[in-house]
Scaffold this motif. Structure first.
Motif, PDB file in Angstrom:
ATOM      1  N   GLY B 274       0.797  -1.235   0.000  1.00 48.71           N
ATOM      2  CA  GLY B 274       0.000   0.000   0.000  1.00 48.71           C
ATOM      3  C   GLY B 274       0.825   1.279   0.000  1.00 48.71           C
ATOM      4  N   ALA B 275       2.145   1.159   0.179  1.00 50.73           N
ATOM      5  CA  ALA B 275       2.977   2.368   0.121  1.00 50.73           C
ATOM      6  C   ALA B 275       2.986   2.893  -1.309  1.00 50.73           C
ATOM      7  CB  ALA B 275       4.400   2.047   0.568  1.00 50.73           C
ATOM      8  N   THR B 276       3.052   4.204  -1.464  1.00 49.87           N
ATOM      9  CA  THR B 276       2.994   4.767  -2.816  1.00 49.87           C
ATOM     10  C   THR B 276       4.326   5.403  -3.212  1.00 49.87           C
ATOM     11  OG1 THR B 276       2.107   6.804  -1.904  1.00 49.87           O
ATOM     12  CG2 THR B 276       0.507   5.199  -2.742  1.00 49.87           C
ATOM     13  N   PHE B 277       4.551   5.412  -4.509  1.00 50.76           N
ATOM     14  CA  PHE B 277       5.762   5.989  -5.087  1.00 50.76           C
ATOM     15  C   PHE B 277       5.369   7.194  -5.932  1.00 50.76           C
ATOM     16  CE2 PHE B 277       6.806   1.725  -3.994  1.00 50.76           C
ATOM     17  CZ  PHE B 277       8.168   1.699  -3.720  1.00 50.76           C
ATOM     18  N   ASP B 278       6.330   8.120  -6.090  1.00 49.03           N
ATOM     19  CA  ASP B 278       6.053   9.273  -6.942  1.00 49.03           C
ATOM     20  C   ASP B 278       5.882   8.839  -8.397  1.00 49.03           C
ATOM     21  OD1 ASP B 278       6.212  11.395  -4.960  1.00 49.03           O
ATOM     22  OD2 ASP B 278       8.317  10.812  -4.789  1.00 49.03           O
ATOM     23  N   ARG B 279       6.641   7.803  -8.780  1.00 49.47           N
ATOM     24  CA  ARG B 279       6.525   7.289 -10.155  1.00 49.47           C
ATOM     25  C   ARG B 279       6.613   5.777 -10.127  1.00 49.47           C
ATOM     26  NH1 ARG B 279      11.236   9.958 -13.355  1.00 49.47           N
ATOM     27  NH2 ARG B 279      10.368   8.821 -15.117  1.00 49.47           N
ATOM     28  N   GLU B 280       6.019   5.148 -11.135  1.00 48.30           N
ATOM     29  CA  GLU B 280       6.064   3.686 -11.254  1.00 48.30           C
ATOM     30  C   GLU B 280       6.295   3.318 -12.716  1.00 48.30           C
ATOM     31  OE1 GLU B 280       5.260   0.998  -9.027  1.00 48.30           O
ATOM     32  OE2 GLU B 280       3.917   1.833  -7.486  1.00 48.30           O
ATOM     33  N   LEU B 281       7.024   2.232 -12.926  1.00 41.97           N
ATOM     34  CA  LEU B 281       7.207   1.685 -14.266  1.00 41.97           C
ATOM     35  C   LEU B 281       7.230   0.172 -14.138  1.00 41.97           C
ATOM     36  CD1 LEU B 281       8.049   2.025 -17.344  1.00 41.97           C
ATOM     37  CD2 LEU B 281      10.415   1.980 -16.545  1.00 41.97           C
ATOM     38  N   VAL B 282       6.499  -0.511 -14.996  1.00 47.88           N
ATOM     39  CA  VAL B 282       6.495  -1.973 -14.973  1.00 47.88           C
ATOM     40  C   VAL B 282       7.066  -2.470 -16.300  1.00 47.88           C
ATOM     41  CG1 VAL B 282       5.086  -4.056 -14.765  1.00 47.88           C
ATOM     42  CG2 VAL B 282       4.485  -2.010 -13.444  1.00 47.88           C
ATOM     43  N   ILE B 283       8.002  -3.405 -16.202  1.00 47.50           N
ATOM     44  CA  ILE B 283       8.615  -3.980 -17.407  1.00 47.50           C
ATOM     45  C   ILE B 283       8.355  -5.482 -17.403  1.00 47.50           C
ATOM     46  CG2 ILE B 283      10.833  -4.472 -18.523  1.00 47.50           C
ATOM     47  CD1 ILE B 283      11.783  -1.729 -17.488  1.00 47.50           C
ATOM     48  N   ASP B 284       7.968  -6.005 -18.547  1.00 47.02           N
ATOM     49  CA  ASP B 284       7.740  -7.437 -18.694  1.00 47.02           C
ATOM     50  C   ASP B 284       9.083  -8.083 -19.064  1.00 47.02           C
ATOM     51  OD1 ASP B 284       7.056  -9.981 -19.395  1.00 47.02           O
ATOM     52  OD2 ASP B 284       5.625  -9.422 -20.973  1.00 47.02           O
ATOM     53  N   ALA B 285       9.602  -8.922 -18.168  1.00 42.27           N
ATOM     54  CA  ALA B 285      10.926  -9.518 -18.379  1.00 42.27           C
ATOM     55  C   ALA B 285      10.995 -10.295 -19.692  1.00 42.27           C
ATOM     56  CB  ALA B 285      11.282 -10.426 -17.207  1.00 42.27           C
ATOM     57  N   ALA B 286       9.852 -10.851 -20.108  1.00 43.28           N
ATOM     58  CA  ALA B 286       9.842 -11.675 -21.329  1.00 43.28           C
ATOM     59  C   ALA B 286      10.197 -10.862 -22.573  1.00 43.28           C
ATOM     60  CB  ALA B 286       8.464 -12.316 -21.498  1.00 43.28           C
ATOM     61  N   THR B 287      10.060  -9.514 -22.486  1.00 47.72           N
ATOM     62  CA  THR B 287      10.357  -8.673 -23.662  1.00 47.72           C
ATOM     63  C   THR B 287      11.844  -8.331 -23.762  1.00 47.72           C
ATOM     64  OG1 THR B 287      10.025  -6.617 -22.427  1.00 47.72           O
ATOM     65  CG2 THR B 287       8.077  -7.566 -23.490  1.00 47.72           C
ATOM     66  N   LEU B 288      12.629  -8.709 -22.740  1.00 42.89           N
ATOM     67  CA  LEU B 288      14.040  -8.294 -22.714  1.00 42.89           C
ATOM     68  C   LEU B 288      14.919  -9.230 -23.538  1.00 42.89           C
ATOM     69  CD1 LEU B 288      14.323  -7.323 -18.941  1.00 42.89           C
ATOM     70  CD2 LEU B 288      13.897  -5.823 -20.902  1.00 42.89           C
ATOM     71  N   VAL B 289      15.983  -8.642 -24.095  1.00 39.26           N
ATOM     72  CA  VAL B 289      16.927  -9.375 -24.955  1.00 39.26           C
ATOM     73  C   VAL B 289      18.340  -8.920 -24.576  1.00 39.26           C
ATOM     74  CG1 VAL B 289      15.261  -9.487 -26.867  1.00 39.26           C
ATOM     75  CG2 VAL B 289      16.834  -7.546 -26.705  1.00 39.26           C
ATOM     76  N   PRO B 290      19.381  -9.526 -25.110  1.00 38.59           N
ATOM     77  CA  PRO B 290      20.727  -8.993 -24.893  1.00 38.59           C
ATOM     78  C   PRO B 290      20.899  -7.654 -25.633  1.00 38.59           C
ATOM     79  CG  PRO B 290      20.800 -11.312 -25.548  1.00 38.59           C
ATOM     80  CD  PRO B 290      19.405 -10.826 -25.810  1.00 38.59           C
ATOM     81  N   TYR B 291      21.516  -6.690 -24.964  1.00 37.86           N
ATOM     82  CA  TYR B 291      21.683  -5.351 -25.534  1.00 37.86           C
ATOM     83  C   TYR B 291      23.157  -5.032 -25.800  1.00 37.86           C
ATOM     84  CZ  TYR B 291      16.827  -4.615 -24.352  1.00 37.86           C
ATOM     85  OH  TYR B 291      15.471  -4.738 -24.293  1.00 37.86           O
ATOM     86  N   VAL B 292      23.362  -4.102 -26.727  1.00 42.02           N
ATOM     87  CA  VAL B 292      24.694  -3.561 -27.017  1.00 42.02           C
ATOM     88  C   VAL B 292      24.526  -2.048 -27.125  1.00 42.02           C
ATOM     89  CG1 VAL B 292      26.591  -3.487 -28.688  1.00 42.02           C
ATOM     90  CG2 VAL B 292      25.297  -5.604 -28.393  1.00 42.02           C
ATOM     91  N   SER B 293      25.420  -1.286 -26.501  1.00 42.73           N
ATOM     92  CA  SER B 293      25.337   0.166 -26.702  1.00 42.73           C
ATOM     93  C   SER B 293      26.058   0.510 -28.002  1.00 42.73           C
ATOM     94  CB  SER B 293      25.938   0.922 -25.521  1.00 42.73           C
ATOM     95  OG  SER B 293      27.344   0.887 -25.563  1.00 42.73           O
ATOM     96  N   TRP B 294      25.508   1.469 -28.716  1.00 45.26           N
ATOM     97  CA  TRP B 294      26.092   1.842 -30.026  1.00 45.26           C
ATOM     98  C   TRP B 294      26.651   3.258 -30.028  1.00 45.26           C
ATOM     99  CZ3 TRP B 294      23.566   6.156 -31.361  1.00 45.26           C
ATOM    100  CH2 TRP B 294      22.250   6.317 -30.875  1.00 45.26           C
ATOM    101  N   GLY B 295      26.353   4.057 -28.976  1.00 46.17           N
ATOM    102  CA  GLY B 295      26.716   5.474 -29.000  1.00 46.17           C
ATOM    103  C   GLY B 295      27.637   5.885 -27.872  1.00 46.17           C
ATOM    104  N   THR B 296      27.552   7.150 -27.476  1.00 47.58           N
ATOM    105  CA  THR B 296      28.477   7.701 -26.484  1.00 47.58           C
ATOM    106  C   THR B 296      27.762   8.146 -25.216  1.00 47.58           C
ATOM    107  OG1 THR B 296      28.281   9.826 -27.601  1.00 47.58           O
ATOM    108  CG2 THR B 296      30.174   8.459 -28.187  1.00 47.58           C
TER     109      THR B 296
END
Lengths: 203, 477
Positions: B274-296
């Motif tokens: 029941g505690a509240t946060f100023d912001r919330e974000l939910v991510i579905d783990a099944a959508t994640l893949v291996p990542y590579v950064s391409w920039g700076t």
């Protein structure tokens, strides 16, 4: 710390976003044990070529902006490493105010401790100031911390928010440790009780 | 005491309020300060000039990590005299002010964010600071841990407190099982890519959800470590049985009855229902893949199966110019498939991915393979203890047989303040945390990846999708 009240100065436009503290002061200059003398290394990799020649069109080398004490830059200025050397380098070079849409938290704190005022304006206002500084010869801004305003002599007039305590410290040039030690009795009392929480002891 | 539901962060914050003066920031008590050679000399000098002492040497520890060379010979005779002076200065300051130092010859030396947890100094519910932005690492234990500048280092040395404005709270829940080949590093790279490098400015993130709970402490540390790359003040994860199992028996963990009492206290820390946060974000783990950064910038990441993005498709002018500049620096053409990018160097290590589990994961990928002929690869354990453990498990042999350099502990090529740097134009697959211009050496090009992805790139000579990797030999600890 040098107090900050009102500043009128030329404006250096740095039209880049996410300017990180590694760019503001590269790592090789972090090995020094002094607090001063970092101005010569400000934006080192951007201001000179690997061979050591100045990059003529980089803003702080540009003759049009010599003596500027105000920088205008893109969002998330000062991100990355916590190195206070970034604030020391800006200050030592002569900059006293940075205007950007957003700043990274640690840099924000470090700047305040070195008498540098950071002003958040909207992306549109920043875009306008960048344009003005790039296109109007001798373009100047006046930043008043007392009034919390930024103006030029062509009708630009913006107000900005600043935390009241931070404003007070900047206006007065106050040292933080001295301020904290006003609460020495409260600290002693707190610490005596807190030390009983053995599960929060370091060793 | 308030009875309203509270978040993990609020509980830790509230327990450390010394005083809340009218119109001023809260004065927050600091349980532990970690000190290293780079951001402390000016702080100790400030104390000396003002005639002040270190208020709580028992709540302060120091080590050398940023500057130290990672070869045995290099450590014995530090050629860089400015670096040597900085290390000697830390030694002198620690002796003068009574601060315990884990020096270069200590069996417990290592990257400050690796040794705190492994010594059991880092504990749930603590407030922890260090003159280093990756202090957020310690939040993996349910501590409130954040990086500070040198003036603040001096402030904490003198007063064991910091004036702080209360940050906002931001809960990021990663729910569901992680797909095979997707690691803690990929979770945090995905988060930064999604919310941006200033996406959590002014916030303390709490990472929650079943995917986070299922991670080891090493994985949790990897995630909290890079909170700063999303702009957050700190990252935290609720302590649980995984946390307690990691801590139990460590050198500075409570023992016996004190341990039971500590665990009982730590169990009160997780966010109340029941505690509240100023912001919330939910991510579905099944959508994640291996990542590579391409920039700076660490927000410039993409799935390994995708391509270098095209600035022509970006509407905002400043953003487009930043992307063009990044691609020019990285010498990459838009629309190039990421798995076609060939590399010159591989760096496995850092406070992000230099722990034993990271080395095990990388070793598993490379066992029975050889490093590509055009790649120079190195492994830098995060601490002496990690190195000893890895050698005991025979991981060093696997790395060396594959053609990796096996080094002494330190920050190494994560930031190139020591002899380990990229040459101009070299391209590196790195398990570190920042791909800024010149971060690993002037003109160097950094791609951030997981230890598994870095290991596979070392063998293949270019990025590959780790999900299709052929494991040749079983590695048993």
């Amino acid at each position: 710390m040098q107090p900050f009240k009102t500043l009128t100065s030329l404006v250096a436009p740095l039209d880049r976003t996410n300017v990180d503290t590694d760019q503001i002061i590269p790592k090789q200059f972090l090995k020094r044990i002094e607090r001063t003398g970092y101005g010569d290394f400000l934006f080192f990799d951007w201001r000179q070529t690997p061979e050591g020649n100045p990059v003529p069109d980089f803003v702080i080398n540009d003759p049009r902006y010599q003596g500027a004490q105000i920088v205008v830059a893109g969002k998330n200025f000062g991100c990355g490493s916590s190195r206070e050397h970034a604030a020391w380098a800006l200050s030592d070079f002569g900059f006293r105010c940075v205007i950007a849409p957003t700043f990274a938290d640690i840099f924000f704190s470090n700047a305040g401790k070195n008498g540098i005022l950071l002003v958040k304006l909207s992306e549109e206002q920043v875009a306008q100031l960048l344009h003005n500084a790039q296109t109007i010869p001798g373009y100047q801004l006046t930043v008043s911390l007392e009034d919390q305003t930024i103006t030029d002599n062509r009708g630009f007039n913006a107000t900005f928010e600043v935390d009241p305590f931070r404003r007070y410290c900047l206006l007065e040039g106050l040292d933080d440790i001295g301020l904290t030690l006003r609460h020495a009795d409260a600290l002693d009392a707190y610490e005596k009780q807190h030390d009983h929480a053995t599960w929060l002891q370091a060793k | 005491m308030s009875t309203a539901p509270q978040t993990l962060f609020e509980k830790v914050w509230q327990q450390h309020v010394v005083v809340e003066p009218q119109g001023e920031p809260t004065l927050l008590y600091i349980d532990l300060q970690l000190v290293h050679e780079v951001t402390s000399p000016q702080a100790f000098e400030g104390l000396r000039l003002a005639g002040r002492t270190v208020r709580r040497p028992d709540r302060t520890i120091a080590t050398v990590d940023h500057n130290v060379p990672t070869t045995l010979e290099g450590r014995l005779h530090i050629v860089d005299q400015i670096a040597a002076t900085q290390i000697a200065t830390l030694r002198k300051n620690c002796a003068e002010f009574g601060v315990e130092l884990y020096d270069v010859d200590s069996r417990e030396q290592g990257i400050v964010h690796v040794i705190g947890p492994e010594l059991g100094i880092t504990k749930p519910g603590m407030t922890i600071v260090c003159g280093d932005s990756h202090t957020s690492t310690h939040g993996a234990f349910g501590a409130l841990a954040f990086g500070i500048g040198t003036s603040e280092v001096e402030h904490v040395l003198a007063t064991q407190t910091l004036p702080q404005s209360k940050p906002k709270t931001f809960r990021i829940s990663v729910e569901g099982g992680l797909p095979l080949g997707v690691t803690a590093k990929d979770i945090i790279l995905a988060i930064i890519g999604k919310i941006g490098t200033d996406g959590a400015t002014g916030c303390v993130i709490e990472y929650a959800g079943s995917a986070i709970r299922s991670l080891s402490m090493e994985g949790r540390m990897t995630i909290c470590n890079m909170s700063i790359e999303a702009g957050a003040r700190a990252g935290m994860i609720a302590p649980d049985d995984t946390t307690f199992a990691y801590l139990k028996g460590r050198r500075f963990a409570p023992q016996g009855e004190a341990w039971d009492r500590a665990v009982a206290e730590w169990r009160k820390l997780p966010t109340d229902p029941g505690a509240t946060f100023d912001r919330e974000l939910v991510i579905d783990a099944a959508t994640l893949v291996p990542y590579v950064s391409w920039g700076t910038s660490p927000g410039m990441v993409a799935p390994v199966t995708s391509a270098v993005p095209d600035p022509a498709k970006v509407a905002n002018e400043l953003d487009r110019k930043s992307m063009e500049r990044a691609l020019e620096y990285m010498a990459l053409q838009p629309n190039t498939p990421l798995d076609k990018i060939s590399i010159d160097r591989v760096f496995i290590g850092s406070c992000t991915n230099g722990r034993i589990e990271d080395l095990r994961a990388a070793a598993k990928v490379i066992a029975g393979h050889k490093v590509s002929a055009h790649v120079n690869a190195m492994v830098v354990p995060g601490s002496q203890q990690v190195k000893a453990q890895a050698e005991q498990e025979g991981l060093d042999r696997i790395f060396k047989e594959a053609g990796f350099d096996w080094r002494e502990p330190g920050c190494s090529m994560c930031l190139g303040m020591n002899p380990d740097i990229l040459s101009p134009g070299e391209r590196c697959a790195s398990t570190s945390n920042r791909n800024f211009e010149g971060r690993q050496g002037r003109g160097g090009r950094t791609h951030l990846v997981s230890p598994e992805m870095a290991a596979a790139a070392a063998i293949a000579g270019h990025f590959v999708d780790i999900r299709n990797w052929e494991v040749r030999e079983e590695v048993t600890a």
